[in-house]
Design a protein around this motif. Sequence first.
Motif, mmCIF file in Angstrom:
data_model
loop_
_atom_site.group_PDB
_atom_site.id
_atom_site.type_symbol
_atom_site.label_atom_id
_atom_site.label_comp_id
_atom_site.label_asym_id
_atom_site.label_seq_id
_atom_site.Cartn_x
_atom_site.Cartn_y
_atom_site.Cartn_z
ATOM 1 N N ALA A 175 0.817 -1.210 0.000
ATOM 2 C CA ALA A 175 0.000 0.000 0.000
ATOM 3 C C ALA A 175 0.855 1.266 0.000
ATOM 4 O O ALA A 175 0.346 2.362 0.172
ATOM 5 C CB ALA A 175 -0.929 -0.012 1.208
ATOM 6 N N LEU A 176 2.160 1.103 -0.172
ATOM 7 C CA LEU A 176 3.039 2.272 -0.053
ATOM 8 C C LEU A 176 3.439 2.822 -1.423
ATOM 9 O O LEU A 176 3.539 2.074 -2.394
ATOM 10 C CB LEU A 176 4.315 1.883 0.702
ATOM 11 C CG LEU A 176 4.141 1.280 2.096
ATOM 12 C CD1 LEU A 176 5.482 1.185 2.787
ATOM 13 C CD2 LEU A 176 3.169 2.080 2.934
ATOM 14 N N ASN A 177 3.692 4.090 -1.483
ATOM 15 C CA ASN A 177 4.234 4.647 -2.728
ATOM 16 C C ASN A 177 5.750 4.414 -2.772
ATOM 17 O O ASN A 177 6.341 3.887 -1.838
ATOM 18 C CB ASN A 177 3.879 6.132 -2.854
ATOM 19 C CG ASN A 177 4.490 6.972 -1.746
ATOM 20 O OD1 ASN A 177 5.590 6.685 -1.270
ATOM 21 N ND2 ASN A 177 3.770 7.997 -1.329
ATOM 22 N N ASP A 178 6.357 4.821 -3.878
ATOM 23 C CA ASP A 178 7.754 4.458 -4.088
ATOM 24 C C ASP A 178 8.677 5.033 -3.017
ATOM 25 O O ASP A 178 9.611 4.366 -2.565
ATOM 26 C CB ASP A 178 8.215 4.935 -5.476
ATOM 27 C CG ASP A 178 7.536 4.131 -6.561
ATOM 28 O OD1 ASP A 178 6.874 3.133 -6.206
ATOM 29 O OD2 ASP A 178 7.655 4.494 -7.738
ATOM 30 N N ILE A 179 8.388 6.262 -2.605
ATOM 31 C CA ILE A 179 9.282 6.895 -1.634
ATOM 32 C C ILE A 179 9.182 6.204 -0.279
ATOM 33 O O ILE A 179 10.189 5.848 0.338
ATOM 34 C CB ILE A 179 8.950 8.397 -1.523
ATOM 35 C CG1 ILE A 179 9.326 9.081 -2.842
ATOM 36 C CG2 ILE A 179 9.670 9.028 -0.348
ATOM 37 C CD1 ILE A 179 8.852 10.504 -2.936
ATOM 38 N N ASP A 180 7.927 5.958 0.162
ATOM 39 C CA ASP A 180 7.733 5.260 1.430
ATOM 40 C C ASP A 180 8.305 3.854 1.373
ATOM 41 O O ASP A 180 8.881 3.354 2.344
ATOM 42 C CB ASP A 180 6.239 5.196 1.784
ATOM 43 C CG ASP A 180 5.731 6.532 2.310
ATOM 44 O OD1 ASP A 180 6.576 7.392 2.621
ATOM 45 O OD2 ASP A 180 4.508 6.706 2.414
ATOM 46 N N SER A 181 8.156 3.205 0.213
ATOM 47 C CA SER A 181 8.689 1.849 0.063
ATOM 48 C C SER A 181 10.204 1.866 0.224
ATOM 49 O O SER A 181 10.772 1.041 0.961
ATOM 50 C CB SER A 181 8.352 1.279 -1.311
ATOM 51 O OG SER A 181 6.973 1.179 -1.460
ATOM 52 N N SER A 467 0.552 2.947 -9.473
ATOM 53 C CA SER A 467 1.739 3.405 -8.763
ATOM 54 C C SER A 467 2.991 2.794 -9.355
ATOM 55 O O SER A 467 4.092 3.212 -9.044
ATOM 56 C CB SER A 467 1.669 2.987 -7.292
ATOM 57 O OG SER A 467 0.565 3.580 -6.695
ATOM 58 N N GLU A 468 2.818 1.750 -10.159
ATOM 59 C CA GLU A 468 3.982 1.059 -10.696
ATOM 60 C C GLU A 468 4.293 1.591 -12.091
ATOM 61 O O GLU A 468 3.584 1.309 -13.050
ATOM 62 C CB GLU A 468 3.722 -0.439 -10.718
ATOM 63 C CG GLU A 468 3.608 -1.008 -9.316
ATOM 64 C CD GLU A 468 3.338 -2.497 -9.313
ATOM 65 O OE1 GLU A 468 3.891 -3.197 -10.166
ATOM 66 O OE2 GLU A 468 2.567 -2.939 -8.458
ATOM 67 N N LEU A 469 5.343 2.366 -12.165
ATOM 68 C CA LEU A 469 5.683 2.990 -13.445
ATOM 69 C C LEU A 469 5.962 1.971 -14.551
ATOM 70 O O LEU A 469 5.537 2.168 -15.683
ATOM 71 C CB LEU A 469 6.865 3.946 -13.271
ATOM 72 C CG LEU A 469 6.536 5.160 -12.395
ATOM 73 C CD1 LEU A 469 7.768 6.053 -12.248
ATOM 74 C CD2 LEU A 469 5.380 5.946 -12.972
ATOM 75 N N PRO A 470 6.663 0.868 -14.261
ATOM 76 C CA PRO A 470 6.887 -0.102 -15.348
ATOM 77 C C PRO A 470 5.569 -0.597 -15.942
ATOM 78 O O PRO A 470 5.477 -0.845 -17.137
ATOM 79 C CB PRO A 470 7.635 -1.242 -14.642
ATOM 80 C CG PRO A 470 8.270 -0.616 -13.456
ATOM 81 C CD PRO A 470 7.347 0.479 -13.023
ATOM 82 N N GLU A 471 4.551 -0.716 -15.083
ATOM 83 C CA GLU A 471 3.247 -1.164 -15.563
ATOM 84 C C GLU A 471 2.682 -0.148 -16.555
ATOM 85 O O GLU A 471 2.179 -0.513 -17.625
ATOM 86 C CB GLU A 471 2.305 -1.340 -14.375
ATOM 87 C CG GLU A 471 0.888 -1.714 -14.740
ATOM 88 C CD GLU A 471 0.097 -2.129 -13.504
ATOM 89 O OE1 GLU A 471 0.305 -3.255 -13.029
ATOM 90 O OE2 GLU A 471 -0.718 -1.329 -13.004
ATOM 91 N N LEU A 472 2.748 1.135 -16.201
ATOM 92 C CA LEU A 472 2.242 2.168 -17.103
ATOM 93 C C LEU A 472 3.037 2.168 -18.407
ATOM 94 O O LEU A 472 2.475 2.239 -19.496
ATOM 95 C CB LEU A 472 2.318 3.546 -16.438
ATOM 96 C CG LEU A 472 1.366 3.765 -15.266
ATOM 97 C CD1 LEU A 472 1.601 5.125 -14.642
ATOM 98 C CD2 LEU A 472 -0.083 3.637 -15.708
ATOM 99 N N LEU A 473 4.360 2.065 -18.269
ATOM 100 C CA LEU A 473 5.204 2.081 -19.467
ATOM 101 C C LEU A 473 4.933 0.863 -20.340
ATOM 102 O O LEU A 473 5.014 0.931 -21.573
ATOM 103 C CB LEU A 473 6.682 2.126 -19.065
ATOM 104 C CG LEU A 473 7.109 3.432 -18.395
ATOM 105 C CD1 LEU A 473 8.501 3.295 -17.770
ATOM 106 C CD2 LEU A 473 7.096 4.574 -19.408
#
Lengths: 513, 413
Positions: A175-181, A467-473
């Motif tokens: 449930a965390l964003n990249d920075i929190d992760s 939230s997952e950039l590779p997924e969007l790309l």
Amino acid sequence: MDADVLLQMRGITKRFPGVTAIEDVSLAVRRGEIHAICGENGAGKSTLMKVLSGVYPAGSYDGEIVFDGRAVHFGGIRDSEAVGIVIIHQELALVPYLSIAENIFLGNERRGRAGFIDWNRTNADAAGLLASVGLDENPVSPVIQLGVGKQQLVEIAKALSKEVRLLILDEPTAALNDIDSAHLLDLLRRLRDQGITCIMISHKLNEITAIADSTTVLRDGRTVETIDMRSGDVTQERIIRGMVGRDLDSFYPSRESAPGEEVLRIEDWTVWHPVQPRKVVDGASLNVRAGEVVGIAGLMGAGRTELAMSVFGRAYGRDISGRLYKHGKPIKARTVAEAIDNGIAYATEDRKRYGLNLIADVRANVSAAALDKLSRAGWVNGNEEIKVAEQSRQDLNIKTQSVMDPVGTLSGGNQQKVVLSKWLLTDPDVLILDEPTRGIDVGAKYEIYTIINRLVAEGKAVIVISSELPELLGMCDRIYTLSAGRITGELPVELATQENLMALMTKEKELAG
Amino acid sequence: MTSLKPPPTASEGSAPAAALHGGIRDPRTLILRNLRQSGIYIAFVVIVALFAFLTDGVLLSPGNITNIVLQYSYILVLAIGMVILIIAGHIDLSVGSVVALTGAVSAVLVIQQGYPWWIGVAAALAVGVAVGAWHGFWVAYVGMPAFIVTLAGMLLFRGLTLRVLDNVSLSPFPAEYQKVATGFLNGLLGGHGYDAFTLFIAAFAIIGYAVSVFRTRLARIRYQQSVESFPLFVARVLLVAAVVMYFAWQLAHARGLPIVLIILAALVIVYGLMTQNTVFGRQIYAIGGNLSAATLSGVKVRKVNFWIFVNMGLLAGIAGVIYSSRSNGAQPAAGNMFELDAIAAAFIGGAAVAGGVGTVVGAMVGGLIMAVMSNGMQLEGVDQSTQYVVKGLVLLLAVAFDIYNKRRAGATR
């Protein structure tokens, strides 16, 4: 036995009536390492951890557990905590209105004379623990004021308060964003250096390759292999091969991109927070064409979900202003029903809270948004309903014994397919998919991507929030970036990279003038 | 209607059929699997058998069966509305007061003012609907918890009852009004020591039931769904027929078909179908199961909530008419604690405290369990104190059993 090994589980078999959840699973965790466990949903990861933490008491399973050189038989979770095994579940178990300190010492209160709680010691100890997890918060503030990332840190502080020796984290960054992760992973590394052994269950293979010293892969309730990660050359593909038992050609199925006419245009969309005096979405404009997948990238709190839900029949926010055009004509979507009638569908990021009636069967969930189409003069054609539900089950490969089974008994990936089925049944022109693959395994993700591709091939317009950039790309034709409620960029996928997207997603200061 | 590809033809028929047929043909597994649903019916049969034995068969005598129906009809009417509210995740604590108020309004108009009986009935129903709309407004549009709104309503409408009646009882009602709760339809077709009309109606109902379930069966077969084996189907219809005919036979040997029973049967059929087979009914379950998900699926939650409270008011009005008719007057303390009996009926009948689960038929069986126990204990001369204790324990155990079953069902996963 190797003195280097802290935990040894051997030949663990756990059966439920009619089904064997895990069979002959073995796991060896070395002292002071981060040991990742991965596998598809239903592979038996959670069952194994419940056996280890005593949720399933000794005697209800076969096999032996050796912890720190001694055979252990836990009768319950208290027994496992007594020897220093602490589990942090995916769904955080904090009490929202109690303070951080109260939550940390819940069930383990710092007592003074006559059994009364010693508040000074409680808060002082809590402050110490917060410092050790790198959380700069006042221990007396209520947990509800913290974001998910900080709550996760409170959970870890709580575990540390119990003098943990083996920390088990179930999907800690789901449930965390990249920075929190990234912050959390740093913390885990620090804890490892302090000698705390850690087991981490995760679907995020990039995190596993980044942080784990060993990875045990489970498949269909059995141990497939334990990979030594310290050499540093183990790739995500290598792990996936173990999880799915085959090579995936690619994470993302390929697709011919052929966008057509514009289907939905959102202009100058502004949304206020329902209770606080601030704009959550600020003058956002975007469009999506037939046969096109458009991505919305943004950090948590950027207003992605808020934008989507406010467009979807004003299901979020107040004082919403802006214009919606469908096929070039202005439309009104003041209620969810109107939005559905206008061919808009929104599949939520939180399927358990906002997407599904978990106690109802698959059939009722699939038909929930399209009952009007399955009824005449208010009477539902129950047989037709079961037929279309059955059809969805086959089309989307929903793994359930029957469409009359409660949705709550399905795995995450299959629940997500039920949510998708529900919206496909309304025959929408535009699908807004909010985190469509959150918390589901690699195989199911691939299936969801395939479904998305099938939809755009049929000429639907799809908006994906992720939230997952590779997924969007991997999935989108175009990507918008959202930061602090504003659209900060729009890139065709050929020009987008994780780096330039991340730069646009964090570009709030200069725009907020 | 869907945009999806047609399924691969190879799997058509075989896969879904296998999935749907899987193991539910055998009656034993059918019962075991649905212990949660069938448990209540088994309990009902056991309780009836127990009290029939203890009372040497008096419980099932013609006169007494008639009595049970008459005595508990208004609770059952209330339980219909109550279970619908409970499914949606609400509750109504005010129905006892509303029964009193509607009866009081009717009594004032008919007894004091001398209006015809049907004006009294119409006014009672109108007041009930108005009260329901009042509750519905606060719950659905202001967003207050039903517990608080109807707790306030319980005091409010009790107060209005006292005001309307000026703190005194009114009686008696004219004969036509009394007939609602105490009248019988009989003698229309003659008979020899029994009422042929009652038996005719029962036979008619059985035929209607048989035709209806047979058509459902055919439709299910047409849609390739699982159906019970034909002998089992026939056995089920025959069992229902036997029970209904026995019941009708007993009624026919007493005073005939109570008017109240006709009203009740009509309500159960209408509301049973409404909750299971209409869009509106399905939305009630969706709201109770997950409010947010229902909202985001386009369910007009406020509208549904408003109307189910209006409906509860209407049913409370009907119960008010039946009760005032049966007690032949209106009393300031009428309907006291009725809400608790109606709520207990719904929960004994399998409704879930958290909402989303429950059926009208279940609530009726739950209400009848309470009715048979009360009646049986009265026949046995058990004192009031023991009756309360037993009823309380039955409610407690029924819900405990339900929770145990749910946990067991969850553990198999």
